[in-house]
Scaffold this active site. Structure first.
Site, short mmCIF file in Angstrom:
data_model
loop_
_atom_site.label_atom_id
_atom_site.label_comp_id
_atom_site.label_asym_id
_atom_site.label_seq_id
_atom_site.Cartn_x
_atom_site.Cartn_y
_atom_site.Cartn_z
N HIS A 110 0.79 -1.03 -0.04
CA HIS A 110 -0.01 -0.04 -0.05
C HIS A 110 0.84 1.36 -0.31
CE1 HIS A 110 -1.40 3.36 2.58
NE2 HIS A 110 -2.35 3.43 1.75
N ASN A 112 0.34 5.87 -0.13
CA ASN A 112 -0.59 6.94 -0.18
C ASN A 112 0.37 8.23 -0.11
OD1 ASN A 112 -2.31 9.14 1.69
ND2 ASN A 112 -3.58 7.85 0.07
N ARG A 114 -0.46 12.55 -0.14
CA ARG A 114 -1.73 13.34 0.09
C ARG A 114 -1.46 14.72 0.22
NH1 ARG A 114 -1.25 9.64 3.90
NH2 ARG A 114 -1.27 10.19 5.97
N HIS A 179 -6.75 -4.85 18.17
CA HIS A 179 -7.49 -6.01 18.44
C HIS A 179 -6.99 -7.46 18.22
CE1 HIS A 179 -8.72 -5.63 14.37
NE2 HIS A 179 -9.10 -6.78 14.22
N GLY A 263 -17.17 10.91 -0.81
CA GLY A 263 -16.34 10.46 -1.92
C GLY A 263 -17.07 9.21 -2.37
N ARG A 264 -16.70 8.74 -3.73
CA ARG A 264 -17.07 7.67 -4.53
C ARG A 264 -16.74 6.48 -3.74
NH1 ARG A 264 -15.34 4.58 -9.31
NH2 ARG A 264 -17.22 3.88 -10.53
#
Length: 306
Positions: A110, A112, A114, A179, A263-264
């Site tokens: 992953h 990202n 921004r 958890h 958002g979509r």
């Protein structure tokens, strides 16, 4: 105001080019798969482009999305550390990707990157960068993990020796399933609310980390994509993908921001794996490769101490 627009334009150009570059390089390593482009608009302002590769030679599903949205009120997930900005008009843009390979010996990953900007009343715009990348192997190879972190450290070092250990630790803390009492994978880098060095330096750092992603990941893909595997390894991969789903739906700030900002949904949830399974109270056999993932890798560790 013109300076703010210039900044936004420069970041958007970089992010769009980043999406294009990453997709092109992933297509090369996959050889068969091609990204389908899906442009979308957000009713509240802005939109983006989701690019999805399905059922390639290497990637079962790869999603690389660009978004640029704006609105009259910052979502709660974006102002958690800056409550004074709640309710302000905002602009947010970014590139986010999640890659789910077929082969259990190739890690999921992953990344990202921004940029947020908001305008308080009677004040100059407040902006910040965030991002990073992390690696989620199912059958880890130590040299791959070391390569991943060496590349991350090398990207940080021109900006200061303290940044890699700081953002590596932040990644370990952020991608932690409380958890389950385990990290999502072997970490990488995570940074947010970056603006103290000024716009030029903060933008340069974000670009450097983004540019390091492919050199960190693709050699691992090439080294492991032809490794033989069977039903046992595939079943374990699908079981561990369940942890990915749990994290994204319970903890991930990007997912929360996308949903809270209207958002979509399809684009926000493209990070989820196409196939996954859960099994009640499953535990790996003692001293098995699956057990070593838990004992040796799913906890914070200094991978570069040797």
């Amino acid at each position: 105001m013109n300076e703010s627009k210039d900044r936004t334009s420069a970041v958007e150009t970089f992010l769009r080019e980043l999406q294009q570059t990453i997709c092109a390089e992933l297509e090369k390593v996959d050889e068969a798969g091609r990204f389908a482009c899906d442009s979308w608009e957000r009713p509240g302002g802005g939109g983006g482009e989701s690019r999805i590769l399905k059922n390639g030679n290497v990637f079962e599903q790869a999603g690389v999305g660009f978004s640029h949205v704006f609105g009259d009120s910052m979502p709660p997930s974006a102002t958690k550390s800056r409550p004074d900005l709640a309710g302000r008009a905002f602009t947010a843009m970014g590139v986010s990707l999640v890659l789910h390979p077929h082969n259990p010996h190739v890690p999921t990953t992953h990344a990202n990157f921004r940029f947020f900007s908001t305008t308080p009343d009677d004040a100059a715009p407040v902006w910040w960068f965030g991002g990073g990348f992390d690696l989620t192997p199912f059958y880890p190879v130590h040299e791959d993990v070391v390569h991943w972190h060496r590349t991350a450290r090398a990207a940080c070092e021109p900006f200061g020796e303290t940044l890699y250990p700081r953002y590596k630790a932040w990644c370990d803390e952020y991608f932690y399933l409380k958890h389950r009492g385990e990290t999502r994978g072997v970490g990488g880098l995570f940074f947010d609310d970056l603006n103290e060095p000024g716009f030029k330096q903060s933008f340069a750092f974000t670009r450097a980390i983004a540019d390091a992603f492919l050199p960190a990941y693709l050699p691992v893909v090439v080294a492991r994509k032809d490794t033989q595997y069977g039903k046992r390894e595939r079943e374990f991969q699908l079981y561990r993908r369940g942890r990915y789903v749990e994290f994204n739906l319970i903890y991930d700030r990007g997912t929360l921001f996308g949903l809270q900002s209207g958002g979509r949904t399809e684009s926000i949830l493209m990070s989820l794996p196409p196939r996954v399974r859960w099994e009640y109270n499953w535990t790996p056999a003692q001293d098995s490769p699956e057990a070593r993932l838990y004992t040796d890798y799913l906890k914070p560790r200094d991978w570069l101490q040797d």
